[in-house]
Design a protein around this motif. Structure first.
Motif, PDB file in Angstrom:
ATOM      1  N   SER A 173     -29.800 -25.094  51.910  1.00  0.00           N
ATOM      2  CA  SER A 173     -29.448 -26.495  52.129  1.00  0.00           C
ATOM      3  C   SER A 173     -29.224 -27.199  50.802  1.00  0.00           C
ATOM      4  O   SER A 173     -28.308 -28.020  50.657  1.00  0.00           O
ATOM      5  CB  SER A 173     -30.568 -27.207  52.887  1.00  0.00           C
ATOM      6  OG  SER A 173     -30.803 -26.593  54.118  1.00  0.00           O
ATOM      7  N   ASP A 232     -25.048 -27.434  58.165  1.00  0.00           N
ATOM      8  CA  ASP A 232     -26.377 -26.903  57.891  1.00  0.00           C
ATOM      9  C   ASP A 232     -27.040 -26.529  59.212  1.00  0.00           C
ATOM     10  O   ASP A 232     -27.500 -27.402  59.941  1.00  0.00           O
ATOM     11  CB  ASP A 232     -27.206 -27.961  57.144  1.00  0.00           C
ATOM     12  CG  ASP A 232     -28.379 -27.334  56.413  1.00  0.00           C
ATOM     13  OD1 ASP A 232     -28.695 -26.171  56.727  1.00  0.00           O
ATOM     14  OD2 ASP A 232     -28.961 -28.009  55.549  1.00  0.00           O
ATOM     15  N   GLU A 233     -27.050 -25.265  59.513  1.00  0.00           N
ATOM     16  CA  GLU A 233     -27.618 -24.751  60.768  1.00  0.00           C
ATOM     17  C   GLU A 233     -27.182 -25.578  61.974  1.00  0.00           C
ATOM     18  O   GLU A 233     -28.018 -26.162  62.672  1.00  0.00           O
ATOM     19  CB  GLU A 233     -29.144 -24.714  60.682  1.00  0.00           C
ATOM     20  CG  GLU A 233     -29.619 -23.750  59.619  1.00  0.00           C
ATOM     21  CD  GLU A 233     -31.133 -23.668  59.557  1.00  0.00           C
ATOM     22  OE1 GLU A 233     -31.752 -23.706  60.627  1.00  0.00           O
ATOM     23  OE2 GLU A 233     -31.670 -23.571  58.455  1.00  0.00           O
ATOM     24  N   GLN A 284     -28.999 -30.549  59.011  1.00  0.00           N
ATOM     25  CA  GLN A 284     -29.847 -29.574  59.673  1.00  0.00           C
ATOM     26  C   GLN A 284     -30.510 -30.178  60.910  1.00  0.00           C
ATOM     27  O   GLN A 284     -30.587 -29.558  61.957  1.00  0.00           O
ATOM     28  CB  GLN A 284     -30.906 -29.092  58.680  1.00  0.00           C
ATOM     29  CG  GLN A 284     -31.727 -27.935  59.166  1.00  0.00           C
ATOM     30  CD  GLN A 284     -32.460 -27.247  58.016  1.00  0.00           C
ATOM     31  OE1 GLN A 284     -32.302 -27.599  56.846  1.00  0.00           O
ATOM     32  NE2 GLN A 284     -33.266 -26.266  58.353  1.00  0.00           N
TER      33      GLN A 284
HETATM   34 MG   LIG Z   1     -32.164 -25.900  55.127  1.00  0.00          MG
END
Ligand SMILES: [Mg+2]
Ligand SMILES: Nc1ncnc2c1ncn2[C@@H]1O[C@H](COP(=O)(O)OP(=O)(O)OP(=O)(O)O)[C@@H](O)[C@H]1O
Lengths: 451, 270
Positions: B62, B191-192, B110
């Motif tokens: 990240s 991010d994810e 995220q």
């Molecule tokens: Mg992360």
């Protein structure tokens, strides 16, 4: 379904509380009791306070009047006979006194009410304010001269007190200002429906009156003064406070200097309000030569006092906005300013409003700093705050007073009727505070609905 | 799954020859105070390509993603050194306004972070501040298209005025994707994006990523090896702040050159 046997006889039964659970539960119920006791104490204190204030003060909203025809003899009130208000103003309230006294005595006689009192004593039952009341009526409408009007005349504070239970025949024996005969006459007038105690708008609209005529003292000037000062505080403290908080919270670098500023703001919130009064006296009056006790100076002093409260509340509510909201906006290419004004500020708004209203409420109830800048002055006339005639800056001219200062100065006076007045003023103050809180709740609801 | 995997790879093989480099990082280091979170990383993000960042939790994926759109600027204690360019221009040059950069390099975070506003306003916010629409119906088109691409349209089309925060976690994440897509960034950092999604929504988002690849560069952080293999053409493996290996996804998953990569993708570290 299943062939598995059910395990029985647990090592620790769920039906019986073990020692630890019992201890925990006891602690919890103890804590609840303390909490309820605290709340109950608070409620009792509130009830006692409210009953005492309402009990003392509600009667201020009722006032006793006597109605009788007043003969406005032209020879006395307008010797030249041309009905010119400017010349008629030469006749002072002393010129009106005999007219009232004679009309009152004549009316008693006409009604067949017998009394052993002389005309002086009879007239003393009327308020000292009564001649001024009639005079103002006449000057406003000169055509009344020469006619007989049915007037409702304010009676004196002691007579009024008799109908409110403050004065009794016993206490009148020992009182230089009233005699039992006067009270008995008042009772008779009341029985005949000529004297009545009615709702008293004048308490809210009239200006203050001198110490010897509590029955005519009103809150009008104080309410206007407080209102103007609140406007000054709102107009100055809200934008400055919110802007300062946004800058400090979102833009300012975190370094020694901003730490120092932060500590100082927190300290300022704790500074006794009288210190702000001294500051205002030194800066606004002595140095900048603003008029003493003008609403602008009062508003400026209260602004200084309110700013830290607003800044602290605003910063706290800005800090409470989750950082993910800021990141979301920045990640979309919003500028810092856009992320703050589009997303952070609306979310912080309820908190900011609450802080502002608390600050305003504090300022509304503040007495000490206003005393120092001269607001304790006795204001007899409605001040011309907007300065329509003079060339002074609006709110800078005439002296003003404020609600809490009025309460303070009334409690200083010797006549017990002013206790009632002061409690009445406190009720008005409380109503104002209540209204401000209502506004805060309404605004908060509105902003919260928009998330 | 193997089949589609192979399919992706072959697509990639055709694309590689014409690909140009969109973003380039050289010698990037990131520090949080004294913590050295990214150590001397070189990465090339190719245009019209999906690049996956994989690695164990806390390895700096990240953090490095935030280097690419300067979101690290918003963290006070964060310090970035090294050179990162977007189409040859140094994005850390003092002349660069990060706001302008972030309009070109969009991001999906995220954790889903919709604005506490209506679903419509969430998606319309980016186009509004960047002036991407001429009129109201234009804006409505953008919103609908973005929500469709994020596979959310059918679920929310009847309640566009409902608060975005009232959606489920997975719906919120797709809303954030729609919001990022609506500004039409040139590079999209994710991010994810699928960590809160069910397999169906995941498949839809992966489809979207594949579609985005025709116009943009996509960088995706993921903890799912299968996902990295499915959607990406290039994969970077991070470990303890180092970029251990950066190669074509195919190579990383079939023939990694570093033993750490091999142990991670076979599940021995992580
Ligand atoms: Mg992360
Ligand atoms: N705001 C921050 N302040 C201080 N340290 C941070 C901050 N953000 C990340 N770190 C540190 O930097 C390192 C890398 O964190 P990062 O969030 O990039 O990991 P990640 O690879 O994304 O992990 P995950 O897969 O769990 O999301 C970690 O050691 C973390 O503790």
């Amino acid at each position: 379904m299943t062939d598995m046997p059910i395990s029985t006889a647990p090592a620790r039964s769920l039906y019986a509380q073990d020692a630890r659970t019992k201890k925990r539960n006891r602690a919890e119920s103890r804590f609840r009791t303390y909490g309820m006791a605290a709340v109950a104490t608070g409620i009792i204190a509130l009830i006692v306070l409210l009953t005492s204030i309402l009990g003392n003060g509600l009667s201020a909203f009722r006032q006793t009047y006597v109605s009788f025809p007043v003969e406005l003899t032209a020879e006395r009130l307008d010797p030249d006979g041309n009905r010119n208000p400017e010349e008629m103003a030469a006749v002072t309230t002393f010129g009106y006194l005999p007219i009232l006294a004679e009309s009152f005595a004549a009316h008693l006689e006409a009604e067949g009410i017998e009394t052993e009192m002389g005309i002086r004593e009879i007239a003393a039952m009327l308020s000292e304010e009564a001649p001024a009341q009639v005079r103002a009526m006449v000057l406003a409408n000169p055509e009344l001269v020469g006619t007989t009007i049915d007037a409702q005349i304010l009676v004196g504070g002691r007579i009024d007190g008799y109908f409110k239970g403050r004065v009794t025949l016993d206490s009148a024996e020992r009182d230089r200002n009233v005699t039992p005969e006067q009270l008995m006459l008042a009772q008779e007038l009341a029985d005949r429906g000529m004297m009545e105690t009615r709702f008293n708008w004048e308490f809210i609209t009239w200006p203050d009156a001198s110490g010897s005529r509590p029955e005519a003292a009103g809150l009008g000037v104080a309410i206007i003064g407080s209102l103007y000062m609140m406007i000054v505080v709102l107009v100055l403290a809200l934008p400055v406070g919110v802007a300062a908080s946004i800058y400090l919270e979102e833009f300012a670098p975190k370094n020694r200097l901003t730490d120092l500023i932060e500590v100082n703001i927190s300290n300022l919130a704790a500074v006794p309000s009288i210190v702000f009064g001294i500051l205002g006296l030194a800066v606004f009056i002595n140095f900048m030569n603003f008029n003493q006790s003008s609403p602008l100076v009062g508003g400026l002093v209260l602004t200084l006092m309110t700013l830290p409260t607003i800044i602290i509340a605003t910063r706290a509510s800005l800090r409470a906005v989750p950082p993910s909201i800021r990141q979301a906006a920045l990640g979309l290419g919003a500028s810092k300013m856009q992320s703050i004004f589009h997303h952070v500020l609306p979310l912080a708004m309820p908190g900011i409003l609450t802080g502002t209203i608390i600050g305003l409420a504090q300022a509304l109830g503040e007495t000490a700093p206003l005393l120092l800048i001269g607001m304790v002055a006795f204001v007899r006339e409605y001040p011309d705050f907007l300065s329509t005639h003079s060339n002074t800056f609006p709110l800078m001219g005439d002296g003003a007073t404020a609600l809490p200062v009025q309460v303070y100065s009334w409690t200083q006076r010797s006549d017990p009727a002013f206790v009632e007045r002061a409690s009445g003023a406190i009720i008005v103050l409380l109503v104002f505070l209540l209204m401000m809180n209502l506004i805060a709740i309404v605004l908060r609801r509105r902003f919260e609905r928009r998330w | 799954m193997e089949g589609s995997n192979m399919n992706d790879m072959s697509q990639f093989d055709q694309g590689v020859a014409v690909d140009t480099i969109k973003m380039q990082s050289r010698g990037v280091n990131v520090f949080y105070g004294d913590t050295h979170a990214i150590k001397d990383v070189d990465v090339d993000i190719a245009d019209k390509t999906v690049t996956a960042f994989i690695g164990p939790s806390g390895c700096g994926k990240s953090t490095f993603l935030r280097v690419l759109n300067r979101m690290n600027d918003t963290i006070d204690i964060c310090r970035v050194t090294g050179k990162t360019t977007l189409e040859g221009e140094d994005i850390y040059d003092p002349k660069v306004d990060p706001v302008q950069l972030r309009a070109k390099v969009g991001m999906v975070f995220q954790k889903p972070n919709p604005f506490p506003k209506s679903i419509f306003d969430n998606v319309a916010y980016g186009p509004r501040i960047h002036g991407l629409s001429q009129n109201k119906s234009d804006l409505e088109d953008i919103v609908e298209k973005s929500l469709r691409r994020a596979a959310l349209w059918d679920e929310v089309k009847d309640r566009l005025q409902a608060p975005g925060t009232g959606l489920s976690g997975g719906q919120q994440q797709r809303l954030c994707i729609a919001r990022a897509v609506a500004t039409s960034p040139e590079v999209l950092l994710m991010d994810e994006p699928c960590s809160a999604l069910d397999p169906i929504a995941t498949a839809q988002v992966e489809e979207l990523i594949d579609e985005l690849r025709t116009q943009y560069s996509v960088v995706i952080v993921t903890h799912s090896m299968q996902q990295a293999a499915r959607v990406s053409q290039k994969t970077a493996f991070f470990h303890l702040g180092n970029l251990v290996e950066f190669d074509e996804t195919d190579t990383i998953f079939t023939n990694p050159s570093d033993p750490r990569t091999e142990s991670y993708i076979t599940g021995r570290i992580g």
